[in-house]
Design a protein around this motif. Structure first.
Motif, PDB file in Angstrom:
ATOM      1  N   ALA A 199       0.837  -1.205   0.000  1.00 31.48           N
ATOM      2  CA  ALA A 199       0.000   0.000   0.000  1.00 31.48           C
ATOM      3  C   ALA A 199       0.870   1.252   0.000  1.00 31.48           C
ATOM      4  CB  ALA A 199      -0.921  -0.009   1.219  1.00 31.48           C
ATOM      5  N   GLY A 200       1.935   1.242   0.814  1.00 30.03           N
ATOM      6  CA  GLY A 200       2.855   2.375   0.818  1.00 30.03           C
ATOM      7  C   GLY A 200       3.567   2.523  -0.507  1.00 30.03           C
ATOM      8  N   ALA A 201       3.892   1.399  -1.139  1.00 29.35           N
ATOM      9  CA  ALA A 201       4.561   1.438  -2.439  1.00 29.35           C
ATOM     10  C   ALA A 201       3.640   2.017  -3.516  1.00 29.35           C
ATOM     11  CB  ALA A 201       5.019   0.037  -2.837  1.00 29.35           C
ATOM     12  N   ILE A 202       2.345   1.746  -3.415  1.00 28.69           N
ATOM     13  CA  ILE A 202       1.389   2.323  -4.367  1.00 28.69           C
ATOM     14  C   ILE A 202       1.352   3.842  -4.201  1.00 28.69           C
ATOM     15  CG2 ILE A 202      -1.077   2.501  -4.942  1.00 28.69           C
ATOM     16  CD1 ILE A 202      -1.295  -0.500  -4.270  1.00 28.69           C
ATOM     17  N   LEU A 203       1.311   4.302  -2.949  1.00 25.96           N
ATOM     18  CA  LEU A 203       1.359   5.748  -2.704  1.00 25.96           C
ATOM     19  C   LEU A 203       2.649   6.342  -3.257  1.00 25.96           C
ATOM     20  CD1 LEU A 203       0.028   6.128   0.967  1.00 25.96           C
ATOM     21  CD2 LEU A 203      -1.172   6.676  -1.156  1.00 25.96           C
ATOM     22  N   ALA A 204       3.772   5.650  -3.025  1.00 29.02           N
ATOM     23  CA  ALA A 204       5.063   6.138  -3.500  1.00 29.02           C
ATOM     24  C   ALA A 204       5.099   6.207  -5.017  1.00 29.02           C
ATOM     25  CB  ALA A 204       6.183   5.248  -2.968  1.00 29.02           C
ATOM     26  N   GLU A 205       4.529   5.203  -5.679  1.00 27.65           N
ATOM     27  CA  GLU A 205       4.490   5.193  -7.148  1.00 27.65           C
ATOM     28  C   GLU A 205       3.658   6.359  -7.670  1.00 27.65           C
ATOM     29  OE1 GLU A 205       5.311   4.027 -10.985  1.00 27.65           O
ATOM     30  OE2 GLU A 205       6.150   3.141  -9.160  1.00 27.65           O
ATOM     31  N   LEU A 206       2.487   6.569  -7.081  1.00 33.18           N
ATOM     32  CA  LEU A 206       1.633   7.681  -7.504  1.00 33.18           C
ATOM     33  C   LEU A 206       2.306   9.016  -7.233  1.00 33.18           C
ATOM     34  CD1 LEU A 206      -1.863   6.396  -6.281  1.00 33.18           C
ATOM     35  CD2 LEU A 206      -1.003   6.473  -8.639  1.00 33.18           C
ATOM     36  N   ASP A 207       3.071   9.088  -6.157  1.00 29.90           N
ATOM     37  CA  ASP A 207       3.803  10.308  -5.829  1.00 29.90           C
ATOM     38  C   ASP A 207       4.914  10.568  -6.843  1.00 29.90           C
ATOM     39  OD1 ASP A 207       4.739  12.519  -4.229  1.00 29.90           O
ATOM     40  OD2 ASP A 207       6.308  11.203  -3.462  1.00 29.90           O
ATOM     41  N   LEU A 208       5.666   9.528  -7.186  1.00 31.68           N
ATOM     42  CA  LEU A 208       6.789   9.690  -8.116  1.00 31.68           C
ATOM     43  C   LEU A 208       6.344  10.128  -9.511  1.00 31.68           C
ATOM     44  CD1 LEU A 208       9.428   6.869  -7.517  1.00 31.68           C
ATOM     45  CD2 LEU A 208       9.612   9.299  -7.042  1.00 31.68           C
ATOM     46  N   ILE A 209       5.171   9.671  -9.938  1.00 26.21           N
ATOM     47  CA  ILE A 209       4.708  10.047 -11.277  1.00 26.21           C
ATOM     48  C   ILE A 209       3.905  11.348 -11.256  1.00 26.21           C
ATOM     49  CG2 ILE A 209       4.658   7.635 -12.022  1.00 26.21           C
ATOM     50  CD1 ILE A 209       1.613   7.697 -11.816  1.00 26.21           C
ATOM     51  N   GLY A 210       3.785  11.967 -10.079  1.00 29.30           N
ATOM     52  CA  GLY A 210       3.134  13.263  -9.978  1.00 29.30           C
ATOM     53  C   GLY A 210       1.628  13.233  -9.879  1.00 29.30           C
ATOM     54  N   ALA A 211       1.054  12.073  -9.578  1.00 24.93           N
ATOM     55  CA  ALA A 211      -0.406  11.962  -9.510  1.00 24.93           C
ATOM     56  C   ALA A 211      -0.958  12.414  -8.157  1.00 24.93           C
ATOM     57  CB  ALA A 211      -0.837  10.527  -9.774  1.00 24.93           C
ATOM     58  N   ILE A 212      -0.143  12.314  -7.106  1.00 22.09           N
ATOM     59  CA  ILE A 212      -0.544  12.762  -5.772  1.00 22.09           C
ATOM     60  C   ILE A 212       0.613  13.551  -5.165  1.00 22.09           C
ATOM     61  CG2 ILE A 212      -2.104  10.814  -5.389  1.00 22.09           C
ATOM     62  CD1 ILE A 212       0.051   9.574  -3.570  1.00 22.09           C
ATOM     63  N   GLU A 213       0.323  14.250  -4.077  1.00 16.91           N
ATOM     64  CA  GLU A 213       1.355  14.980  -3.350  1.00 16.91           C
ATOM     65  C   GLU A 213       0.936  15.129  -1.900  1.00 16.91           C
ATOM     66  OE1 GLU A 213       1.754  18.841  -5.059  1.00 16.91           O
ATOM     67  OE2 GLU A 213      -0.251  19.495  -4.453  1.00 16.91           O
ATOM     68  N   LEU A 214       1.919  15.405  -1.058  1.00 15.15           N
ATOM     69  CA  LEU A 214       1.640  15.664   0.349  1.00 15.15           C
ATOM     70  C   LEU A 214       1.428  17.154   0.525  1.00 15.15           C
ATOM     71  CD1 LEU A 214       1.513  14.237   3.134  1.00 15.15           C
ATOM     72  CD2 LEU A 214       3.889  14.925   3.462  1.00 15.15           C
ATOM     73  N   GLN A 215       0.254  17.514   1.012  1.00  9.13           N
ATOM     74  CA  GLN A 215      -0.081  18.914   1.250  1.00  9.13           C
ATOM     75  C   GLN A 215      -0.291  19.087   2.751  1.00  9.13           C
ATOM     76  OE1 GLN A 215      -3.951  20.719  -0.016  1.00  9.13           O
ATOM     77  NE2 GLN A 215      -2.633  21.921  -1.370  1.00  9.13           N
ATOM     78  N   GLY A 216       0.716  19.647   3.420  1.00 12.79           N
ATOM     79  CA  GLY A 216       0.658  19.688   4.870  1.00 12.79           C
ATOM     80  C   GLY A 216       0.789  18.292   5.427  1.00 12.79           C
ATOM     81  N   LYS A 217      -0.216  17.857   6.182  1.00 14.74           N
ATOM     82  CA  LYS A 217      -0.189  16.508   6.749  1.00 14.74           C
ATOM     83  C   LYS A 217      -1.040  15.526   5.960  1.00 14.74           C
ATOM     84  CE  LYS A 217       0.468  18.080  11.527  1.00 14.74           C
ATOM     85  NZ  LYS A 217      -0.053  18.000  12.910  1.00 14.74           N
ATOM     86  N   ARG A 218      -1.606  15.961   4.837  1.00 19.77           N
ATOM     87  CA  ARG A 218      -2.555  15.107   4.133  1.00 19.77           C
ATOM     88  C   ARG A 218      -2.201  14.947   2.656  1.00 19.77           C
ATOM     89  NH1 ARG A 218      -6.451  14.151   7.781  1.00 19.77           N
ATOM     90  NH2 ARG A 218      -6.539  15.599   9.532  1.00 19.77           N
TER      91      ARG A 218
END
Length: 257
Positions: A41-60
């Motif tokens: 699950a963390g790796a999926i978040l990391a993958e989406l983060d690396l390709i620019g699909a998600i980002e951390l905004q503050g704590k969320r």
């Protein structure tokens, strides 16, 4: 941040993690099932983060306006569809599960990297294993990680994955240190250039393996001090560590009842 897309021959992060976390011969996980699912699950978040699909905004975590091609479109749509934002640890808890892990395994089976093998128990229960079929992808991953761990500690820097406007202590901070050479009149030969710094994808994989407790098992002779620092700096791997800690505490409390 610089959006990074996996190359055609490169595994995505969940695939890379699962390949390294699975026994080559019997196809069984090398970590407890809960740790496997949580880290995927963390790796999926990391993958989406690396390709620019998600980002951390503050704590969320929030979905960006971009829509890159991804094998994890289902998870991305879930993140986009939530009416309120959730923390990384919250998303790890929501995304972890047997179905997600199996989808990643089956994708590797379709590529001929692992083999789908079923085992019958008591004539009806079927346990599925994924022994290795082609060792080349795992060998390439191990070589990359070994090279990264053997390099200078300064080469292992957490990837910059947060937009500059986020500006909170929860964002991943990176310092850009100028390394301009000082001109001198002496004819001394230039210093030998260091080995090529590891790519962001390899660094993130190291952080995930460390969070799952696998890095030391895979590379027992390596100095993991810098890798330990890295896993604490990168928000998806930190979320994995936090979730695993809560699961272990719950198990200990249940055992003491």
């Amino acid at each position: 941040m610089d959006v990074e897309t996996p190359k055609a021959t490169e595994l995505n992060l969940p695939q890379a993690f699962l390949l390294l976390a699975t026994n080559d011969v019997n196809g069984k996980p090398e970590v407890p099932v809960f740790a496997l699912r949580t880290t995927v699950a963390g790796a999926i978040l990391a993958e989406l983060d690396l390709i620019g699909a998600i980002e951390l905004q503050g704590k969320r975590v929030r979905a960006t306006g971009e829509a890159p091609e991804t094998e994890f479109q289902r998870e991305l749509e879930v993140i986009r569809g939530k009416s309120r934002l959730h923390t990384p640890k919250g998303w790890v808890g929501m995304l972890e599960g047997r179905a997600g892990v199996q989808r990643v395994y089956e994708a590797m089976a379709s590529l001929g990297i692992v083999e789908h093998v079923g085992e019958k128990h008591l004539g009806r229960f079927r346990a599925v294993r994924y022994p290795e079929k082609d060792h080349a992808p795992e060998a390439a991953l191990l070589e990359k990680i070994q090279a990264a761990l053997s390099g200078a500690p300064s080469d292992l820097e957490a990837p910059e994955t947060t937009a500059p406007h986020s500006g909170t202590s929860d964002a991943v901070a990176t310092d850009d240190v100028a390394t301009d050479a000082v001109a001198t009149d002496s004819p001394e030969p230039a210093a030998k250039p260091d080995a090529k710094a590891p790519d962001a994808r390899t660094i993130v994989l190291i952080a995930l393996l460390q969070a799952a407790g696998l890095l030391g098992k895979l590379f027992p002779a390596a100095d993991l001090t810098r890798a330990t620092e890295l896993s604490k700096d990168y928000w998806p791997s930190r979320a994995v560590e936090d979730e695993l800690r809560m699961i272990r505490l719950a198990e200990q409390e249940a055992a003491n009842l």
